[in-house]
Design a protein around this motif. Structure first.
Motif, short mmCIF file in Angstrom:
data_model
loop_
_atom_site.label_atom_id
_atom_site.label_comp_id
_atom_site.label_asym_id
_atom_site.label_seq_id
_atom_site.Cartn_x
_atom_site.Cartn_y
_atom_site.Cartn_z
N ARG A 1 -0.32 -4.31 -8.08
CA ARG A 1 0.05 -3.18 -7.41
C ARG A 1 0.91 -2.14 -8.02
O ARG A 1 0.99 -1.07 -7.77
CB ARG A 1 1.01 -4.23 -6.10
CG ARG A 1 0.08 -4.92 -5.24
CD ARG A 1 -0.64 -3.74 -4.16
NE ARG A 1 0.35 -3.24 -3.38
CZ ARG A 1 0.63 -3.50 -1.99
NH1 ARG A 1 -0.21 -4.67 -1.46
NH2 ARG A 1 1.55 -2.95 -1.52
N ASP A 2 1.82 -2.64 -9.06
CA ASP A 2 2.86 -2.11 -9.62
C ASP A 2 1.98 -0.89 -10.42
O ASP A 2 2.18 0.19 -10.44
CB ASP A 2 3.64 -2.75 -10.58
CG ASP A 2 4.75 -3.42 -9.94
OD1 ASP A 2 5.07 -3.08 -8.78
OD2 ASP A 2 5.26 -4.54 -10.70
N LEU B 1 -2.59 7.09 -4.22
CA LEU B 1 -2.67 5.71 -3.94
C LEU B 1 -3.99 5.38 -3.36
O LEU B 1 -4.73 6.53 -2.44
CB LEU B 1 -1.67 5.18 -3.09
CG LEU B 1 -0.26 4.72 -3.83
CD1 LEU B 1 0.74 4.40 -2.81
CD2 LEU B 1 -0.39 3.87 -5.06
N LEU C 1 -3.61 1.04 0.45
CA LEU C 1 -2.03 0.92 0.37
C LEU C 1 -1.63 2.14 1.09
O LEU C 1 -0.18 1.76 1.40
CB LEU C 1 -1.77 1.01 -1.13
CG LEU C 1 -2.09 -0.20 -2.15
CD1 LEU C 1 -1.77 0.20 -3.48
CD2 LEU C 1 -1.47 -1.24 -1.25
N GLU D 1 0.80 1.86 -8.19
CA GLU D 1 1.94 2.90 -8.06
C GLU D 1 2.28 3.74 -9.01
O GLU D 1 2.33 4.97 -8.84
CB GLU D 1 3.36 1.99 -7.76
CG GLU D 1 3.15 1.04 -6.35
CD GLU D 1 3.24 1.70 -5.08
OE1 GLU D 1 3.44 2.86 -4.93
OE2 GLU D 1 3.14 0.71 -4.15
N THR E 1 3.42 7.65 -1.11
CA THR E 1 2.23 8.49 -1.33
C THR E 1 2.54 9.41 -2.20
O THR E 1 1.91 10.63 -2.10
CB THR E 1 1.75 9.30 0.03
OG1 THR E 1 3.13 9.96 0.47
CG2 THR E 1 1.45 8.05 1.09
N SER F 1 2.77 2.15 2.02
CA SER F 1 3.46 2.33 0.57
C SER F 1 3.73 3.89 0.44
O SER F 1 2.90 4.74 0.82
CB SER F 1 2.36 2.16 -0.38
OG SER F 1 2.02 0.72 -0.09
N ARG G 1 1.34 8.15 -9.60
CA ARG G 1 2.22 9.38 -10.21
C ARG G 1 1.67 10.30 -11.15
O ARG G 1 2.43 11.40 -11.37
CB ARG G 1 3.52 8.74 -10.52
CG ARG G 1 4.45 8.00 -9.35
CD ARG G 1 5.70 7.65 -9.94
NE ARG G 1 5.85 7.03 -10.90
CZ ARG G 1 6.02 5.50 -10.88
NH1 ARG G 1 6.08 4.97 -9.67
NH2 ARG G 1 6.06 4.81 -11.96
#
Length: 328
Positions: free
Chosen positions: A300-301, A314, A318, A304, A325, A323, A308
């Motif tokens: 999951r990390d 994402l 998610l 994320e 965006t 989470s 970016r």
């Protein structure tokens, strides 16, 4: 091969029947092998020295390459460091009888120039001139921080036998036919092994044929030698709605000993397909052990962090959970 500019090389060839894999089209591993060869040609042409693969960034496999397609793999240097060359590669294919080829995948490959002493050597500086070159140069520069975050996160994660998720290990000897121009195993061949191990792991988990739709963070830590014992370990770490995230470690060592060293690591996303090529939902993997939970959080990390990067976001599953965006 054709040289389209001083900083660009294009390979052109027909996709052969021997390139077709278990999916009925050309496997992702073979496409990655083509990408590595084209990027190597561009790197050597620019640096005028032997080069090694250091990193392969996020590669999305948009559409399959089919048997008989005319394939074009364009590799263009868009940014240089002291000894590194960031190479944007685009794979396109189409009917050899005519028509415009369709883009199938693209990614960033980083090669490092190596001197006769085996150490990194300086390369000529690339100065972008056209608007397109400046755009690709700035994009590569913007992705450096994200890539460093991904590498750090992947390097910090521990993997032990305490996990309960689907896991497979392929073992074999690195053969003379796997050799590159420096006498070691070709980086593209290593990526092909990664794809094969991820396929077995994902297909066993979901009970269907699977294909790679994404591969990222392919980091080459050290060369893999011909004649060494190779171990390719693939482990499920996360599932989305349709994607299965498979962490793959490649280790190697002298068969006369017992020590195996990590050579390559990456994360591949596999999707299940039906007989018509449509994607299928997969069973949700629920972490059980502490290590399961840590690997699930790790995946999951990484999602994320990749969200970016410029042009990224994402995945939908998610976004639906609320989470952030953030998009680069």
């Amino acid at each position: 091969m054709s040289e389209t500019a001083a900083n660009s090389v294009t390979l052109r060839f027909l996709a052969a029947p021997t390139d077709v894999g278990h999916s009925g089209s050309v496997d992702a591993g073979t496409v990655l092998e083509w990408v590595d060869k084209a990027a190597y040609a561009a790197a050597v042409g620019w640096s005028k020295s032997y080069c090694v693969t250091a990193y392969v960034g996020n590669i999305h496999f948009a559409d399959p390459v089919n048997n008989g397609d005319m394939v074009e793999v364009e590799a263009t240097i868009v940014y240089t460091g002291r000894s590194s060359m960031h190479i944007r590669t685009v794979v396109s294919s189409g009917d050899p009888r005519g028509g415009r080829p369709t883009m199938r995948s693209q990614c960033m490959v980083i090669f490092v120039a190596v001197g006769e002493d085996g150490k990194p050597s300086p390369v000529p500086r690339f100065e972008p001139a056209t608007a397109e070159e400046i755009e690709h140069h700035d994009d590569a520069l913007a992705r450096i921080k994200v890539r460093e975050e991904i590498v750090a996160a992947m390097k910090a994660q521990n993997y032990t036998d305490a996990g309960t998720a689907e896991r497979v290990v392929l073992r074999f000897m690195a053969a003379p036919t796997d050799v590159n121009w420096g006498g070691k195993v070709h980086g593209g061949m290593v990526m092909k092994w990664i794809d094969e191990a991820a396929y077995v792991c994902a297909s066993r988990y979901c009970g269907n044929d699977t294909v790679a739709v994404f591969s990222g963070g392919v980091r080459f830590y050290r060369p893999l030698l011909i004649g060494h014992l190779v171990e390719v370990e693939a482990r499920l770490v996360y599932t989305g709605t349709k994607g299965m995230h498979i962490a793959v470690h490649v280790r190697s060592g002298d068969p006369k000993g017992r020590q195996m060293k990590l050579t390559t690591y990456c994360l591949t996303v596999m999707v299940a397909r039906d007989d018509s090529g449509n994607s299928l939902p997969v069973p949700t993997w629920v972490p059980v052990s502490d290590e399961d939970m840590q690997l699930h959080a790790h995946a999951r990390d990484l999602l994320e962090i990749r969200g970016r990067a410029p042009g990224n976001r994402l995945p939908n599953h998610l976004l639906r959970t609320g989470s952030p965006t953030t998009i680069g």
